[in-house]
Design a protein around this motif. Structure first.
Motif, PDB file in Angstrom:
ATOM      1  N   GLU A   5      -0.272 -18.015  -8.767  1.00 41.90           N
ATOM      2  CA  GLU A   5      -1.553 -18.442  -9.322  1.00 41.90           C
ATOM      3  C   GLU A   5      -1.439 -18.675 -10.823  1.00 41.90           C
ATOM      4  N   ARG A   6      -0.685 -17.809 -11.511  1.00 39.55           N
ATOM      5  CA  ARG A   6      -0.528 -17.962 -12.962  1.00 39.55           C
ATOM      6  C   ARG A   6       0.184 -19.261 -13.296  1.00 39.55           C
ATOM      7  N   TYR A   7       1.329 -19.525 -12.635  1.00 41.05           N
ATOM      8  CA  TYR A   7       2.039 -20.747 -12.997  1.00 41.05           C
ATOM      9  C   TYR A   7       1.261 -21.981 -12.580  1.00 41.05           C
ATOM     10  N   GLN A   8       0.504 -21.906 -11.491  1.00 45.08           N
ATOM     11  CA  GLN A   8      -0.291 -23.059 -11.083  1.00 45.08           C
ATOM     12  C   GLN A   8      -1.413 -23.325 -12.083  1.00 45.08           C
ATOM     13  N   LYS A   9      -2.056 -22.285 -12.582  1.00 41.80           N
ATOM     14  CA  LYS A   9      -3.117 -22.454 -13.578  1.00 41.80           C
ATOM     15  C   LYS A   9      -2.536 -22.987 -14.891  1.00 41.80           C
ATOM     16  N   LYS A  10      -1.395 -22.418 -15.310  1.00 35.97           N
ATOM     17  CA  LYS A  10      -0.763 -22.923 -16.538  1.00 35.97           C
ATOM     18  C   LYS A  10      -0.356 -24.377 -16.354  1.00 35.97           C
ATOM     19  N   HIS A  11       0.157 -24.711 -15.162  1.00 36.66           N
ATOM     20  CA  HIS A  11       0.539 -26.099 -14.889  1.00 36.66           C
ATOM     21  C   HIS A  11      -0.661 -27.021 -14.992  1.00 36.66           C
ATOM     22  N   GLU A  12      -1.796 -26.613 -14.476  1.00 37.37           N
ATOM     23  CA  GLU A  12      -3.005 -27.450 -14.581  1.00 37.37           C
ATOM     24  C   GLU A  12      -3.348 -27.715 -16.044  1.00 37.37           C
ATOM     25  N   ASN A  13      -3.331 -26.668 -16.860  1.00 34.36           N
ATOM     26  CA  ASN A  13      -3.637 -26.827 -18.285  1.00 34.36           C
ATOM     27  C   ASN A  13      -2.580 -27.679 -18.987  1.00 34.36           C
ATOM     28  N   PHE A  14      -1.309 -27.422 -18.671  1.00 36.12           N
ATOM     29  CA  PHE A  14      -0.204 -28.210 -19.216  1.00 36.12           C
ATOM     30  C   PHE A  14      -0.392 -29.680 -18.874  1.00 36.12           C
ATOM     31  N   SER A  15      -0.703 -29.955 -17.634  1.00 31.94           N
ATOM     32  CA  SER A  15      -0.873 -31.332 -17.170  1.00 31.94           C
ATOM     33  C   SER A  15      -2.011 -32.032 -17.915  1.00 31.94           C
ATOM     34  N   LYS A  16      -3.119 -31.334 -18.082  1.00 28.07           N
ATOM     35  CA  LYS A  16      -4.274 -31.927 -18.773  1.00 28.07           C
ATOM     36  C   LYS A  16      -3.936 -32.315 -20.209  1.00 28.07           C
ATOM     37  N   ILE A  17      -3.355 -31.366 -20.958  1.00 27.65           N
ATOM     38  CA  ILE A  17      -3.086 -31.642 -22.372  1.00 27.65           C
ATOM     39  C   ILE A  17      -1.966 -32.667 -22.531  1.00 27.65           C
ATOM     40  N   LEU A  18      -0.959 -32.616 -21.662  1.00 31.64           N
ATOM     41  CA  LEU A  18       0.137 -33.578 -21.734  1.00 31.64           C
ATOM     42  C   LEU A  18      -0.363 -34.985 -21.426  1.00 31.64           C
ATOM     43  N   ASN A  19      -1.178 -35.134 -20.418  1.00 28.84           N
ATOM     44  CA  ASN A  19      -1.703 -36.458 -20.086  1.00 28.84           C
ATOM     45  C   ASN A  19      -2.612 -36.989 -21.179  1.00 28.84           C
ATOM     46  N   HIS A  20      -3.342 -36.098 -21.810  1.00 26.46           N
ATOM     47  CA  HIS A  20      -4.173 -36.495 -22.946  1.00 26.46           C
ATOM     48  C   HIS A  20      -3.292 -36.988 -24.101  1.00 26.46           C
ATOM     49  N   LEU A  21      -2.239 -36.243 -24.399  1.00 27.87           N
ATOM     50  CA  LEU A  21      -1.295 -36.640 -25.452  1.00 27.87           C
ATOM     51  C   LEU A  21      -0.647 -37.977 -25.113  1.00 27.87           C
ATOM     52  N   LEU A  41      -2.672 -35.134 -32.731  1.00 31.35           N
ATOM     53  CA  LEU A  41      -1.571 -35.463 -31.827  1.00 31.35           C
ATOM     54  C   LEU A  41      -0.459 -34.430 -31.917  1.00 31.35           C
ATOM     55  N   LEU A  42      -0.157 -33.999 -33.131  1.00 36.59           N
ATOM     56  CA  LEU A  42       0.868 -32.970 -33.305  1.00 36.59           C
ATOM     57  C   LEU A  42       0.436 -31.660 -32.657  1.00 36.59           C
ATOM     58  N   LYS A  43      -0.832 -31.325 -32.749  1.00 37.62           N
ATOM     59  CA  LYS A  43      -1.345 -30.109 -32.117  1.00 37.62           C
ATOM     60  C   LYS A  43      -1.269 -30.240 -30.590  1.00 37.62           C
ATOM     61  N   GLN A  44      -1.575 -31.428 -30.066  1.00 33.51           N
ATOM     62  CA  GLN A  44      -1.471 -31.646 -28.619  1.00 33.51           C
ATOM     63  C   GLN A  44      -0.029 -31.476 -28.146  1.00 33.51           C
ATOM     64  N   PHE A  45       0.919 -31.942 -28.950  1.00 36.03           N
ATOM     65  CA  PHE A  45       2.325 -31.749 -28.596  1.00 36.03           C
ATOM     66  C   PHE A  45       2.668 -30.268 -28.572  1.00 36.03           C
ATOM     67  N   THR A  46       2.251 -29.541 -29.598  1.00 33.15           N
ATOM     68  CA  THR A  46       2.533 -28.114 -29.671  1.00 33.15           C
ATOM     69  C   THR A  46       1.956 -27.393 -28.452  1.00 33.15           C
ATOM     70  N   LEU A  47       0.725 -27.698 -28.108  1.00 33.69           N
ATOM     71  CA  LEU A  47       0.105 -27.080 -26.931  1.00 33.69           C
ATOM     72  C   LEU A  47       0.841 -27.462 -25.654  1.00 33.69           C
ATOM     73  N   SER A  48       1.231 -28.728 -25.552  1.00 33.42           N
ATOM     74  CA  SER A  48       1.966 -29.185 -24.365  1.00 33.42           C
ATOM     75  C   SER A  48       3.275 -28.426 -24.223  1.00 33.42           C
ATOM     76  N   PHE A  49       4.010 -28.312 -25.315  1.00 35.68           N
ATOM     77  CA  PHE A  49       5.287 -27.600 -25.262  1.00 35.68           C
ATOM     78  C   PHE A  49       5.075 -26.139 -24.879  1.00 35.68           C
ATOM     79  N   ASP A  50       4.108 -25.487 -25.519  1.00 29.73           N
ATOM     80  CA  ASP A  50       3.872 -24.066 -25.244  1.00 29.73           C
ATOM     81  C   ASP A  50       3.457 -23.838 -23.790  1.00 29.73           C
ATOM     82  N   LEU A  51       2.585 -24.684 -23.277  1.00 25.66           N
ATOM     83  CA  LEU A  51       2.176 -24.535 -21.882  1.00 25.66           C
ATOM     84  C   LEU A  51       3.321 -24.871 -20.932  1.00 25.66           C
ATOM     85  N   MET A  52       4.199 -25.785 -21.328  1.00 30.45           N
ATOM     86  CA  MET A  52       5.353 -26.131 -20.493  1.00 30.45           C
ATOM     87  C   MET A  52       6.275 -24.934 -20.336  1.00 30.45           C
ATOM     88  N   TRP A  53       6.672 -24.296 -21.450  1.00 29.91           N
ATOM     89  CA  TRP A  53       7.630 -23.194 -21.316  1.00 29.91           C
ATOM     90  C   TRP A  53       6.987 -21.990 -20.647  1.00 29.91           C
TER      91      TRP A  53
END
Length: 139
Positions: A5-21, A41-53
């Motif tokens: 559930e944790r990785y699926q929720k993080k993936h959802e958030n990762f997907s949203k911010i990455l697609n926005h970026l 845009l730089l903040k979106q990248f940072t969030l995308s990277f953090d949610l990815m790892w």
């Protein structure tokens, strides 16, 4: 179940911010963005990277991989040694370079450096992040 559930929720958030970026980077040339937009845009990248790892971390834990001390570097190493990065068709060196870029962003104070980073984000990092997202979309 908890880690799934944790990785699926993080993936959802990762997907949203990455697609926005990705959508925002694709709309205009980088020189057309204002300073404020570049910062966003730089903040979106940072969030995308953090949610990815963090998504990868939770996925590895769900699959019983021992990461040791939790850090982006250790998570990426564990993902590489477990064969996960290969399964994702992602270049480990690109992910390490992304980590360095993310860390560098805390020290970016000029427009030219920001533009250089955004060029790398658009050309190299977002396509790699999209591969990670695609992998998790299939899970």
């Amino acid at each position: 179940m908890f880690y799934q559930e944790r990785y699926q929720k993080k993936h959802e958030n990762f997907s949203k911010i990455l697609n926005h970026l990705n959508r925002n980077l694709g709309e205009r040339r980088l020189t057309e963005f204002s300073d404020l937009e570049l910062s966003g845009l730089l903040k979106q990248f940072t969030l995308s990277f953090d949610l990815m790892w963090k998504t990868i971390k939770d996925y590895l834990e769900f699959n019983g991989v021992d990461i040791g001390i939790i850090s982006p570097t250790n998570v990426l190493r564990s993902a590489a040694s477990s064969g996960l990065l290969e399964e994702m068709d992602v270049e480990g060196e690109d992910l390490i370079e992304m980590l360095r870029a993310r860390n560098q962003l805390t020290h970016v104070y000029d427009f030219e450096t920001a533009l250089d980073l955004l060029e790398r984000i658009k050309a190299t990092y977002v396509p790699e992040l999209l591969k990670v997202e695609s992998f998790f979309n299939g899970k």
